[in-house]
Motif scaffolding. Structure first.
Motif, PDB file in Angstrom:
ATOM      1  N   ARG A   1     -13.289   8.285  13.356  1.00 22.76           N
ATOM      2  CA  ARG A   1     -11.596   7.824  13.980  1.00 22.76           C
ATOM      3  C   ARG A   1     -10.410   7.762  14.704  1.00 22.76           C
ATOM      4  NH1 ARG A   1      -9.537   2.184   9.415  1.00 22.76           N
ATOM      5  NH2 ARG A   1     -11.371   1.917   8.780  1.00 22.76           N
TER       6      ARG A   1
ATOM      7  N   LYS B   1      -6.047   2.376  -6.212  1.00 24.14           N
ATOM      8  CA  LYS B   1      -6.185   1.590  -4.472  1.00 24.14           C
ATOM      9  C   LYS B   1      -6.136   2.647  -3.268  1.00 24.14           C
ATOM     10  CE  LYS B   1      -6.002  -2.058  -1.646  1.00 24.14           C
ATOM     11  NZ  LYS B   1      -5.763  -1.170  -0.426  1.00 24.14           N
TER      12      LYS B   1
ATOM     13  N   SER C   1      -6.151  -5.391  -3.366  1.00 17.68           N
ATOM     14  CA  SER C   1      -7.155  -5.687  -2.230  1.00 17.68           C
ATOM     15  C   SER C   1      -7.626  -6.846  -1.842  1.00 17.68           C
ATOM     16  CB  SER C   1      -8.233  -4.471  -2.680  1.00 17.68           C
ATOM     17  OG  SER C   1      -9.158  -4.882  -1.628  1.00 17.68           O
ATOM     18  N   GLY C   2      -7.790  -7.074  -1.125  1.00 16.56           N
ATOM     19  CA  GLY C   2      -9.223  -8.648  -0.752  1.00 16.56           C
ATOM     20  C   GLY C   2      -8.055  -9.421   0.639  1.00 16.56           C
ATOM     21  N   GLY C   3      -7.218  -8.220   1.160  1.00 17.13           N
ATOM     22  CA  GLY C   3      -6.478  -8.976   2.656  1.00 17.13           C
ATOM     23  C   GLY C   3      -5.573 -10.433   2.704  1.00 17.13           C
TER      24      GLY C   3
ATOM     25  N   ASN D   1       0.593  -1.257   0.549  1.00 19.44           N
ATOM     26  CA  ASN D   1       0.001  -0.171   0.175  1.00 19.44           C
ATOM     27  C   ASN D   1       0.564   0.903  -0.170  1.00 19.44           C
ATOM     28  OD1 ASN D   1      -2.822  -0.741  -0.256  1.00 19.44           O
ATOM     29  ND2 ASN D   1      -3.138  -1.147   1.997  1.00 19.44           N
TER      30      ASN D   1
ATOM     31  N   GLU E   1     -13.384   2.691   1.796  1.00 17.92           N
ATOM     32  CA  GLU E   1     -13.522   1.162   2.498  1.00 17.92           C
ATOM     33  C   GLU E   1     -13.808   1.943   3.432  1.00 17.92           C
ATOM     34  OE1 GLU E   1     -10.457  -2.221   2.748  1.00 17.92           O
ATOM     35  OE2 GLU E   1     -10.369  -0.589   4.587  1.00 17.92           O
ATOM     36  N   TYR E   2     -13.335   3.099   3.776  1.00 12.50           N
ATOM     37  CA  TYR E   2     -13.485   3.623   5.210  1.00 12.50           C
ATOM     38  C   TYR E   2     -14.929   4.212   5.149  1.00 12.50           C
ATOM     39  CZ  TYR E   2      -8.410   4.047   7.266  1.00 12.50           C
ATOM     40  OH  TYR E   2      -7.543   4.261   7.432  1.00 12.50           O
TER      41      TYR E   2
ATOM     42  N   HIS F   1      -9.827   3.152  -3.501  1.00 10.81           N
ATOM     43  CA  HIS F   1     -10.395   2.262  -2.866  1.00 10.81           C
ATOM     44  C   HIS F   1     -10.317   2.204  -1.435  1.00 10.81           C
ATOM     45  CE1 HIS F   1      -9.584  -1.807  -1.349  1.00 10.81           C
ATOM     46  NE2 HIS F   1     -11.141  -2.699  -2.165  1.00 10.81           N
ATOM     47  N   ASN F   2      -9.490   2.662  -0.941  1.00 11.95           N
ATOM     48  CA  ASN F   2      -9.149   2.690   1.037  1.00 11.95           C
ATOM     49  C   ASN F   2      -9.910   3.133   1.331  1.00 11.95           C
ATOM     50  OD1 ASN F   2      -7.623   0.071   0.351  1.00 11.95           O
ATOM     51  ND2 ASN F   2      -6.056   0.413   2.268  1.00 11.95           N
TER      52      ASN F   2
ATOM     53  N   LYS G   1      -4.460   2.230   9.054  1.00 12.94           N
ATOM     54  CA  LYS G   1      -3.038   2.601   9.113  1.00 12.94           C
ATOM     55  C   LYS G   1      -2.292   3.727   7.991  1.00 12.94           C
ATOM     56  CE  LYS G   1      -2.785  -1.852   7.635  1.00 12.94           C
ATOM     57  NZ  LYS G   1      -3.053  -2.931   8.832  1.00 12.94           N
TER      58      LYS G   1
HETATM   59  C1  6PG Z   1      -7.478  -4.100   1.234  1.00  9.87           C
HETATM   60  C2  6PG Z   1      -7.422  -3.228   2.260  1.00  9.87           C
HETATM   61  C3  6PG Z   1      -6.139  -2.977   3.081  1.00  9.87           C
HETATM   62  C4  6PG Z   1      -6.182  -2.282   4.474  1.00  9.87           C
HETATM   63  C5  6PG Z   1      -6.834  -2.808   5.499  1.00  9.87           C
HETATM   64  C6  6PG Z   1      -6.268  -1.846   6.597  1.00  9.87           C
HETATM   65  O1  6PG Z   1      -8.265  -3.804  -0.079  1.00  9.87           O
HETATM   66  O2  6PG Z   1      -7.627  -4.866   0.983  1.00  9.87           O
HETATM   67  O3  6PG Z   1      -7.863  -1.995   2.599  1.00  9.87           O
HETATM   68  O4  6PG Z   1      -5.189  -2.923   1.589  1.00  9.87           O
HETATM   69  O5  6PG Z   1      -4.628  -2.587   5.239  1.00  9.87           O
HETATM   70  O6  6PG Z   1      -8.068  -2.144   5.184  1.00  9.87           O
HETATM   71  O7  6PG Z   1      -6.610  -0.300   6.861  1.00  9.87           O
HETATM   72  P1  6PG Z   1      -6.599   0.267   7.758  1.00  9.87           P
HETATM   73  O8  6PG Z   1      -5.821  -0.224   9.096  1.00  9.87           O
HETATM   74  O9  6PG Z   1      -6.306   1.752   7.448  1.00  9.87           O
HETATM   75  O10 6PG Z   1      -7.843   1.068   8.703  1.00  9.87           O
END
Ligand code: 6PG
Length: 472
Positions: free
Chosen positions: A287, A182, A128-130, A102, A189-190, A185-186, A260
């Motif tokens: 947050r 990306k 993405s996708g952990g 990232n 996601e937030y 995307h995050n 992060k």
């Molecule tokens: C992904 C996620 C990943 C990210 C976590 C944690 O797309 O797989 O976005 O890349 O690191 O979601 O993010 P935070 O610790 O900032 O919540």
């Protein structure tokens, strides 16, 4: 035998990506700073495919077919630079370094330029996708040169998630475009997570439902238009009981959200680009607020609304508010992608981004098909909100949306995501905004000038004198 691709950095993401490659029949060279991890990987998963373990950087590079494809999966920041410095001298013109971490896209741009001067392709690649995604099929967002995509694309598409047979991977654009997308995307996601959390809070404290009941509500929503990975896992988390206390799991977790940095970056860059991603910003700030334990302790006794208690909050209304707010969050995120693309000349196709986010990634959701359709029918769409489908959806949701924000306000339940999304919507559709007054104020105290609705040019009022209007 030579490896088709190599992965260095074998923490969980790197290890799973290497396994994914091997499982797809691609011989993969594996390397890690400490050889222990490399050995472990091969011992445990060697049967899954062809792994070529390397003890040293030299061995690793020597085990790759040419042009070399080398994926680095290390912590973003200084560790990435250290790995690049270690490997770049061992590579030749035409070789490729893929950074699957990232990274901040500005770092990616810097690294891409420096390596390009040495003839090496540097591909900043959002993944993405952990852990699960890395192993079973992530959504992949590669930047870098089109030539590098020719050599890498087939491999990456092969290991990516597929939706209706379409890979969740495409060439996003040159240099830092992949990491930029990306990052956004995050950010989305937030925003998505915050909106879901607000819906939960309203159902729990506003409508008085228990976590298990709310889990069922989310399961129901997941069958409908809100269907998405985040809604699905929310139901799982809410239904979970803490093993030691027997309490709902959500009640034993400290209510301080960590981060992060990628959400924060999204907002920082949006500020620079002048794109109002208020939903993402509220999510980041929410947050931060949750994490400020001292401030919250000091403020705990501040008075709230009286009387507080259960309201007539309807579950259906919360679903509508969540859907409308989610549309706004995505609309803002896509506008940021368009603005970044324009600023850096990336020519990013927003419809292609919605396509590769349909599977594998954290924000995968049914409604990304709708976003794709919106951009397919109008690639220059100024906002998702003006697309016919989304316009109708918000029209249908807005009464409920307003009721929810009103109820939340009276209940004293914070809904920064829902409320700011609604404010953004009302701001966008306003015939006249009070920005005219702000311009007047600026002209008054700083002679900053203003433009008129009826004539060209800029003007200034002699506020301190006879208040005549002069050319600015
Ligand atoms: C992904 C996620 C990943 C990210 C976590 C944690 O797309 O797989 O976005 O890349 O690191 O979601 O993010 P935070 O610790 O900032 O919540």
């Amino acid at each position: 035998e030579l490896a088709r691709i190599g992965v260095t950095g074998l923490a969980v993401m790197g290890r799973n990506l290497a396994r994914n490659l091997a499982r797809h029949g691609h011989p993969v060279a594996v390397h890690n700073r400490s050889y222990g991890r490399t050995k472990e990987l091969v011992e445990e998963f060697g049967h899954e495919g062809t792994f070529l373990p390397a003890e040293t950087a030299e061995q690793f590079v020597a085990s790759l077919e040419r042009p070399r494809r080398l994926v680095i999966m290390v912590k973003a920041g200084a560790p990435t630079d250290a790995v690049i410095d270690e490997f770049a001298p061992l590579l030749e013109a035409g070789d490729m370094i893929v950074d699957g971490g990232n990274a901040h896209f500005t770092d990616t741009r810097r690294r891409e330029q420096a390596l390009r001067e040495r003839g090496i392709h540097f591909v900043g690649c959002g993944i993405s996708g952990g852990e699960e995604g890395a192993l079973h099929g992530p959504s992949i967002m590669p930047g870098g040169s089109p030539e590098s995509y020719e050599a890498l694309g087939p491999l990456l598409e092969d290991i990516s998630a597929k939706v209706d047979g379409t890979p969740c991977c495409t060439h996003v654009g040159p240099d830092g475009a992949g990491h930029f997308v990306k990052m956004v995307h995050n950010g989305i996601e937030y925003a998505d997570m915050q909106l879901i959390a607000e819906a939960y809070d309203l159902l729990r404290r506003g409508a008085g439902r228990e976590p298990t009941e709310i889990a069922d509500i989310f399961r129901g929503w997941n069958e409908g238009r809100l269907g998405s990975y985040l809604i699905e896992i929310t139901a799982e988390v809410l239904a979970h009981t803490d093993v030691t206390t027997g309490q709902p799991f959500v009640d034993v977790v400290q209510d301080q959200a960590e981060q992060k940095g990628t959400g924060r970056w999204t907002v920082q860059i949006a500020l620079d680009l002048g794109v109002p991603v208020s939903g993402i910003a509220e999510a980041v700030f929410a947050r931060s607020l949750s994490g400020d334990a001292d401030l919250r302790a000091a403020a705990r006794r501040l008075p709230g609304p009286v009387p507080a208690g259960n309201s007539d909050l309807l579950v259906e209304d919360v679903e509508q508010a969540l859907y409308a707010s989610k549309i706004v969050a995505y609309a803002q995120g896509f506008n940021q992608i368009q603005a970044g693309s324009a600023e850096y000349n990336w020519s990013i196709d927003p419809g292609a981004m919605s396509t590769i986010w349909r599977g594998g990634c954290i924000i995968r959701a049914k409604f990304l098909d709708r976003i794709k359709a919106a951009y397919d029918s109008n690639p220059g769409l100024p906002s998702l909100l003006v697309d016919d489908y989304f316009q109708d959806a918000v029209r249908g949701a807005q009464d409920a949306w307003r009721r929810v924000v009103t109820s939340a306000t009276w209940l004293g339940i914070p809904v920064p995501g829902f409320a700011s999304a609604l404010a953004y919507y009302d701001g966008l559709r306003a015939e006249r905004l009070p920005a005219a007054l702000v311009q007047g104020q600026r002209d008054f105290f700083g002679a900053h000038t203003y433009r008129r609705v009826d004539r060209e040019g800029s003007y200034h009022v002699l506020w301190g004198g006879d208040r005549k209007e002069v050319a600015g």
